[in-house]
Scaffold this motif. Structure first.
Motif, PDB file in Angstrom:
ATOM      1  N   PRO A  22       0.827  -1.219   0.000  1.00 38.71           N
ATOM      2  CA  PRO A  22       0.000   0.000   0.000  1.00 38.71           C
ATOM      3  C   PRO A  22       0.860   1.267   0.000  1.00 38.71           C
ATOM      4  O   PRO A  22       1.839   1.373   0.732  1.00 38.71           O
ATOM      5  N   GLY A  23       0.497   2.208  -0.875  1.00 34.06           N
ATOM      6  CA  GLY A  23       1.208   3.474  -0.941  1.00 34.06           C
ATOM      7  C   GLY A  23       2.403   3.475  -1.864  1.00 34.06           C
ATOM      8  O   GLY A  23       3.050   4.511  -2.046  1.00 34.06           O
ATOM      9  N   ILE A  24       2.718   2.315  -2.470  1.00 34.95           N
ATOM     10  CA  ILE A  24       3.886   2.241  -3.349  1.00 34.95           C
ATOM     11  C   ILE A  24       3.661   3.097  -4.596  1.00 34.95           C
ATOM     12  O   ILE A  24       2.548   3.203  -5.099  1.00 34.95           O
ATOM     13  N   ALA A  25       4.732   3.734  -5.080  1.00 34.25           N
ATOM     14  CA  ALA A  25       4.666   4.505  -6.327  1.00 34.25           C
ATOM     15  C   ALA A  25       4.897   3.541  -7.489  1.00 34.25           C
ATOM     16  O   ALA A  25       5.878   2.792  -7.492  1.00 34.25           O
ATOM     17  N   ILE A  26       3.993   3.549  -8.461  1.00 35.62           N
ATOM     18  CA  ILE A  26       4.056   2.595  -9.569  1.00 35.62           C
ATOM     19  C   ILE A  26       4.188   3.325 -10.896  1.00 35.62           C
ATOM     20  O   ILE A  26       3.414   4.223 -11.209  1.00 35.62           O
ATOM     21  N   SER A  27       5.206   2.928 -11.675  1.00 35.78           N
ATOM     22  CA  SER A  27       5.385   3.423 -13.039  1.00 35.78           C
ATOM     23  C   SER A  27       5.095   2.274 -13.992  1.00 35.78           C
ATOM     24  O   SER A  27       5.283   1.097 -13.640  1.00 35.78           O
ATOM     25  N   VAL A  28       4.653   2.595 -15.200  1.00 32.67           N
ATOM     26  CA  VAL A  28       4.336   1.549 -16.170  1.00 32.67           C
ATOM     27  C   VAL A  28       5.026   1.850 -17.498  1.00 32.67           C
ATOM     28  O   VAL A  28       5.325   2.998 -17.821  1.00 32.67           O
ATOM     29  N   ALA A  29       5.284   0.770 -18.246  1.00 34.15           N
ATOM     30  CA  ALA A  29       5.879   0.885 -19.576  1.00 34.15           C
ATOM     31  C   ALA A  29       5.284  -0.213 -20.440  1.00 34.15           C
ATOM     32  O   ALA A  29       5.025  -1.319 -19.955  1.00 34.15           O
ATOM     33  N   ALA A  30       5.075   0.092 -21.719  1.00 36.16           N
ATOM     34  CA  ALA A  30       4.461  -0.867 -22.633  1.00 36.16           C
ATOM     35  C   ALA A  30       5.473  -1.536 -23.559  1.00 36.16           C
ATOM     36  O   ALA A  30       5.098  -2.378 -24.379  1.00 36.16           O
ATOM     37  N   SER A  31       6.737  -1.184 -23.437  1.00 42.46           N
ATOM     38  CA  SER A  31       7.756  -1.742 -24.321  1.00 42.46           C
ATOM     39  C   SER A  31       9.126  -1.597 -23.673  1.00 42.46           C
ATOM     40  O   SER A  31       9.289  -0.908 -22.662  1.00 42.46           O
ATOM     41  N   LEU A  32      10.117  -2.246 -24.291  1.00 45.16           N
ATOM     42  CA  LEU A  32      11.491  -2.097 -23.815  1.00 45.16           C
ATOM     43  C   LEU A  32      11.945  -0.650 -23.933  1.00 45.16           C
ATOM     44  O   LEU A  32      12.609  -0.119 -23.047  1.00 45.16           O
ATOM     45  N   ALA A  33      11.573  -0.012 -25.039  1.00 42.72           N
ATOM     46  CA  ALA A  33      11.989   1.376 -25.259  1.00 42.72           C
ATOM     47  C   ALA A  33      11.460   2.278 -24.148  1.00 42.72           C
ATOM     48  O   ALA A  33      12.191   3.125 -23.623  1.00 42.72           O
ATOM     49  N   GLU A  34      10.193   2.102 -23.784  1.00 37.79           N
ATOM     50  CA  GLU A  34       9.636   2.919 -22.711  1.00 37.79           C
ATOM     51  C   GLU A  34      10.284   2.593 -21.372  1.00 37.79           C
ATOM     52  O   GLU A  34      10.486   3.474 -20.537  1.00 37.79           O
ATOM     53  N   ALA A  35      10.628   1.331 -21.169  1.00 39.44           N
ATOM     54  CA  ALA A  35      11.218   0.916 -19.894  1.00 39.44           C
ATOM     55  C   ALA A  35      12.637   1.443 -19.711  1.00 39.44           C
ATOM     56  O   ALA A  35      13.105   1.590 -18.573  1.00 39.44           O
ATOM     57  N   GLN A  36      13.331   1.741 -20.815  1.00 40.59           N
ATOM     58  CA  GLN A  36      14.715   2.201 -20.714  1.00 40.59           C
ATOM     59  C   GLN A  36      14.833   3.465 -19.873  1.00 40.59           C
ATOM     60  O   GLN A  36      15.846   3.706 -19.217  1.00 40.59           O
ATOM     61  N   ALA A  37      13.791   4.272 -19.873  1.00 40.63           N
ATOM     62  CA  ALA A  37      13.834   5.519 -19.113  1.00 40.63           C
ATOM     63  C   ALA A  37      13.934   5.274 -17.614  1.00 40.63           C
ATOM     64  O   ALA A  37      14.330   6.163 -16.860  1.00 40.63           O
ATOM     65  N   HIS A  38      13.597   4.056 -17.195  1.00 40.94           N
ATOM     66  CA  HIS A  38      13.603   3.749 -15.762  1.00 40.94           C
ATOM     67  C   HIS A  38      14.855   2.995 -15.322  1.00 40.94           C
ATOM     68  O   HIS A  38      15.039   2.775 -14.133  1.00 40.94           O
ATOM     69  N   VAL A  39      15.682   2.601 -16.278  1.00 39.48           N
ATOM     70  CA  VAL A  39      16.844   1.766 -15.950  1.00 39.48           C
ATOM     71  C   VAL A  39      17.817   2.495 -15.026  1.00 39.48           C
ATOM     72  O   VAL A  39      18.281   1.957 -14.018  1.00 39.48           O
ATOM     73  N   GLU A  40      18.145   3.731 -15.361  1.00 43.78           N
ATOM     74  CA  GLU A  40      19.136   4.458 -14.559  1.00 43.78           C
ATOM     75  C   GLU A  40      18.622   4.780 -13.159  1.00 43.78           C
ATOM     76  O   GLU A  40      19.398   4.856 -12.207  1.00 43.78           O
ATOM     77  N   ARG A  41      17.300   4.958 -13.021  1.00 43.46           N
ATOM     78  CA  ARG A  41      16.742   5.262 -11.699  1.00 43.46           C
ATOM     79  C   ARG A  41      16.604   4.016 -10.841  1.00 43.46           C
ATOM     80  O   ARG A  41      16.370   4.110  -9.636  1.00 43.46           O
ATOM     81  N   ALA A  42      16.735   2.854 -11.457  1.00 39.22           N
ATOM     82  CA  ALA A  42      16.741   1.571 -10.759  1.00 39.22           C
ATOM     83  C   ALA A  42      15.618   1.431  -9.741  1.00 39.22           C
ATOM     84  O   ALA A  42      15.827   1.555  -8.538  1.00 39.22           O
ATOM     85  N   PRO A  43      14.394   1.166 -10.174  1.00 42.55           N
ATOM     86  CA  PRO A  43      13.304   0.944  -9.226  1.00 42.55           C
ATOM     87  C   PRO A  43      13.609  -0.272  -8.345  1.00 42.55           C
ATOM     88  O   PRO A  43      14.298  -1.195  -8.797  1.00 42.55           O
ATOM     89  N   PRO A  44      13.130  -0.286  -7.114  1.00 38.44           N
ATOM     90  CA  PRO A  44      13.434  -1.416  -6.230  1.00 38.44           C
ATOM     91  C   PRO A  44      12.812  -2.724  -6.691  1.00 38.44           C
ATOM     92  O   PRO A  44      13.326  -3.804  -6.389  1.00 38.44           O
ATOM     93  N   LEU A  45      11.697  -2.644  -7.428  1.00 39.66           N
ATOM     94  CA  LEU A  45      10.985  -3.849  -7.857  1.00 39.66           C
ATOM     95  C   LEU A  45      10.431  -3.635  -9.263  1.00 39.66           C
ATOM     96  O   LEU A  45       9.940  -2.554  -9.581  1.00 39.66           O
ATOM     97  N   ALA A  46      10.514  -4.673 -10.096  1.00 42.41           N
ATOM     98  CA  ALA A  46       9.962  -4.584 -11.452  1.00 42.41           C
ATOM     99  C   ALA A  46       9.237  -5.875 -11.800  1.00 42.41           C
ATOM    100  O   ALA A  46       9.760  -6.973 -11.564  1.00 42.41           O
ATOM    101  N   LEU A  47       8.038  -5.747 -12.328  1.00 45.67           N
ATOM    102  CA  LEU A  47       7.277  -6.874 -12.862  1.00 45.67           C
ATOM    103  C   LEU A  47       7.370  -6.784 -14.377  1.00 45.67           C
ATOM    104  O   LEU A  47       6.952  -5.779 -14.971  1.00 45.67           O
TER     105      LEU A  47
END
Length: 206
Positions: A22-47
């Motif tokens: 509960p309360g977790i911040a969630i980002s979403v991506a529909a492709s590898l290209a969109e997900a690349q923007a999150h690589v450097e920020r290194a989210p603690p968890l990824a599905l």
């Protein structure tokens, strides 16, 4: 971070995450290209789904886990050809898209207690692969030459290279490999490699 090309799956995964944490911040991506923007920020968890429109989710797993992200596969694929490469890339969980939001949330919630999220059928598949005696009981024995071919193929050599290394013709080497496939009831190089690992013929680092 949720990475899936289907909007319905992204919503389902996001709901399960929100329920588990509960309360977790969630980002979403529909492709590898969109997900690349999150690589450097290194989210603690990824599905991460494996079948993305611009490539395999395995490549994203390799990058994110190197940054310290705990990567969980969420997919419809329950076969060895997808499971083991994902685990080898660094995935620390593997769940199938055949369950309720509540069940998935419960699996994800177990992460805090050190429990890797695994769908039951995936857990059973893993157990079978690490029980070589039970898994291969009654399987036809390989000859010494067939074992040599199995070892070299599992190490990544081509049939031509196997033939050269063993002093055989390419046709003969291919014949030995065909016999290995038949005796072990496998149909791909990936399956042959898994059998070779279980038999201790090659290391787990390949």
């Amino acid at each position: 971070l949720v990475v899936d090309d289907l909007a319905s799956s992204r919503d389902w995964l996001s709901r399960a995450l929100a329920q588990a944490f509960p309360g977790i911040a969630i980002s979403v991506a529909a492709s590898l290209a969109e997900a690349q923007a999150h690589v450097e920020r290194a989210p603690p968890l990824a599905l991460i789904d494996l079948g993305l429109p611009d490539g395999s989710g395995i490549h994203l797993i390799e990058r994110l886990q190197a940054q310290g992200t705990l990567c969980i596969v969420a997919t419809v694929f329950d076969d060895d050809a997808h499971l083991f490469p994902a685990l080898h890339a660094g995935a620390q969980g593997y769940v199938l898209k055949d369950q309720s939001t509540e069940n998935l949330a419960a699996m994800l919630g177990g992460i805090a207690a050190g429990q890797p999220p695994l769908s039951p059928s995936i857990a059973r598949r893993l157990l079978r692969h690490f029980q070589p005696v039970a898994a291969e009981h009654g399987a036809p024995a390989l000859t010494a030459r067939e074992t040599d071919v199995l070892r070299l193929i599992a190490k990544g050599h081509t049939v031509a290279e196997v033939a050269s290394l063993l002093g055989l013709s390419r046709h003969t080497a291919a014949g030995y490999l065909k016999d290995v496939y038949r005796k072990l009831s496998v149909s791909s190089r990936a399956e042959v490699t898994l059998v070779a690992r279980r038999r201790g013929l090659v290391g787990t680092e390949i």
